[in-house]
Design an enzyme around this catalytic site. Structure first.
Site, PDB file in Angstrom:
ATOM      1  CG  ASP A  67      17.656 -41.372 -59.008  1.00 55.42           C
ATOM      2  OD1 ASP A  67      15.996 -41.288 -59.808  1.00 55.42           O
ATOM      3  OD2 ASP A  67      18.243 -40.939 -58.246  1.00 55.42           O
ATOM      4  CG  ASN A 134      22.727 -41.291 -48.046  1.00 52.92           C
ATOM      5  OD1 ASN A 134      22.245 -40.670 -48.390  1.00 52.92           O
ATOM      6  ND2 ASN A 134      23.536 -41.849 -47.891  1.00 52.92           N
ATOM      7  CG  HIS A 136      20.969 -40.563 -50.895  1.00 52.24           C
ATOM      8  ND1 HIS A 136      20.931 -41.608 -50.714  1.00 52.24           N
ATOM      9  CD2 HIS A 136      19.254 -39.965 -51.939  1.00 52.24           C
ATOM     10  CE1 HIS A 136      19.944 -41.968 -51.467  1.00 52.24           C
ATOM     11  NE2 HIS A 136      18.825 -40.622 -51.365  1.00 52.24           N
TER      12      HIS A 136
HETATM   13  C1  F6R Z   1      14.291 -40.369 -56.606  1.00 51.62           C
HETATM   14  C2  F6R Z   1      15.610 -40.263 -55.626  1.00 51.62           C
HETATM   15  C3  F6R Z   1      16.029 -40.655 -54.345  1.00 51.62           C
HETATM   16  C4  F6R Z   1      14.720 -39.950 -53.343  1.00 51.62           C
HETATM   17  C5  F6R Z   1      15.368 -40.209 -51.559  1.00 51.62           C
HETATM   18  C6  F6R Z   1      14.552 -40.065 -50.990  1.00 51.62           C
HETATM   19  O1  F6R Z   1      14.566 -40.292 -57.419  1.00 51.62           O
HETATM   20  O2  F6R Z   1      16.766 -39.741 -56.759  1.00 51.62           O
HETATM   21  O3  F6R Z   1      17.220 -39.027 -54.145  1.00 51.62           O
HETATM   22  O4  F6R Z   1      14.245 -38.657 -53.450  1.00 51.62           O
HETATM   23  O5  F6R Z   1      16.003 -41.345 -51.791  1.00 51.62           O
HETATM   24  O6  F6R Z   1      13.806 -41.093 -50.960  1.00 51.62           O
HETATM   25  P1  F6R Z   1      12.369 -41.487 -50.001  1.00 51.62           P
HETATM   26  O7  F6R Z   1      11.267 -40.550 -50.841  1.00 51.62           O
HETATM   27  O8  F6R Z   1      11.615 -42.306 -50.916  1.00 51.62           O
HETATM   28  O9  F6R Z   1      11.853 -41.566 -49.221  1.00 51.62           O
END
Ligand code: F6R
Length: 239
Positions: A67, A134, A136
């Protein structure tokens, strides 16, 4: 689904690195699906160290990232393009022309269809994922269809709050992003998801033990044939 519980971030990062290294060593032309955020930084550090010490080569590897934020200047330090250069690409021998991130500047319809063409040509041999508090994956927020492909998203308030730590204040956190869809993620041959810390415990519970439900996007991983979840004690405290 294989779940590996580790002591801490360092152990989890090393285990995930070992899986990625195995993919690259067994197939020097591998396609690596990569993620940003705090979770993969330790994995990237191991990849860089190993590249320096053992000469593991990324010369023929292709990368596709999950992303990219919208609305940031091209050279803003928090674009995922800047993040990937700083934390990985500038330190290994991957070729610039083999690096792919979704573009978030200009005509977004065109950017979405261009990234779909990239992903049609380069299906990840392994896709690395973090998970949002959450649930995602990529920036596929709760409620996203399991059949989604690359698309533009409005970031959930929870996600903007979680990511505010990388910016001066909440107002600076982008409100929109472009992300691979859930279908694109599921097309990877192998998936590794890493999660560390207590704020991931509910998402990990839902992902491993909960119902497969679009309100917790990560739960769809229960349906993929080759998924490894690596969690530290805190993230794994409810499973
Ligand atoms: C990053 C992404 C997100 C992160 C998620 C966790 O490219 O797609 O899904 O993997 O927000 O973020 P962190 O690792 O910062 O807790």
């Amino acid at each position: 689904m294989k779940v590996i519980k580790v002591k801490d971030y360092a152990e989890g990062s090393y285990k995930a690195f070992e899986i990625i290294k195995e993919v690259v060593v067994s197939n020097p032309n591998a396609v690596l699906g990569l993620a940003t955020g705090s979770s993969p930084i330790g994995i990237y550090k191991n990849m860089i160290q190993d590249h320096q010490d053992n000469k593991t080569s990324y010369e023929n590897v292709t990368t596709v990232n999950l992303d990219e934020y919208m609305g940031l200047e091209k050279d803003h330090p928090e674009t995922y393009d800047s993040f990937m250069r700083r934390n990985l690409f500038d330190h290994i021998n991957v070729k610039a022309e083999n690096i792919n991130l979704p573009c978030s500047i200009g005509d977004m319809e065109e950017n979405v269809s261009k990234y779909e063409s990239v992903l049609a040509k380069h299906k990840p041999d392994v896709q690395l994922l973090g998970v949002g508090s959450n649930g995602h994956i990529g920036f596929n927020e709760p409620g996203t269809s399991f059949t989604s492909r690359t698309h533009v998203v409005t970031l959930a308030e929870k996600t903007r709050l979680d990511n505010a730590r990388f910016f001066n204040n909440l107002d600076e956190v982008p409100t929109h992003a472009i992300t691979m869809g859930i279908q694109n993620i599921l097309e990877a041959k192998k998936i590794i998801l890493v999660a560390f810390g207590a704020n991931k415990a509910n998402a990990i519970y839902g992902l491993v033990k909960g119902e497969v439900n679009e309100n917790l996007p990560a739960s769809i991983l229960q349906k993929h044939h080759d998924v490894t979840i690596i969690v530290d004690e805190e993230a794994g405290s409810k499973i």
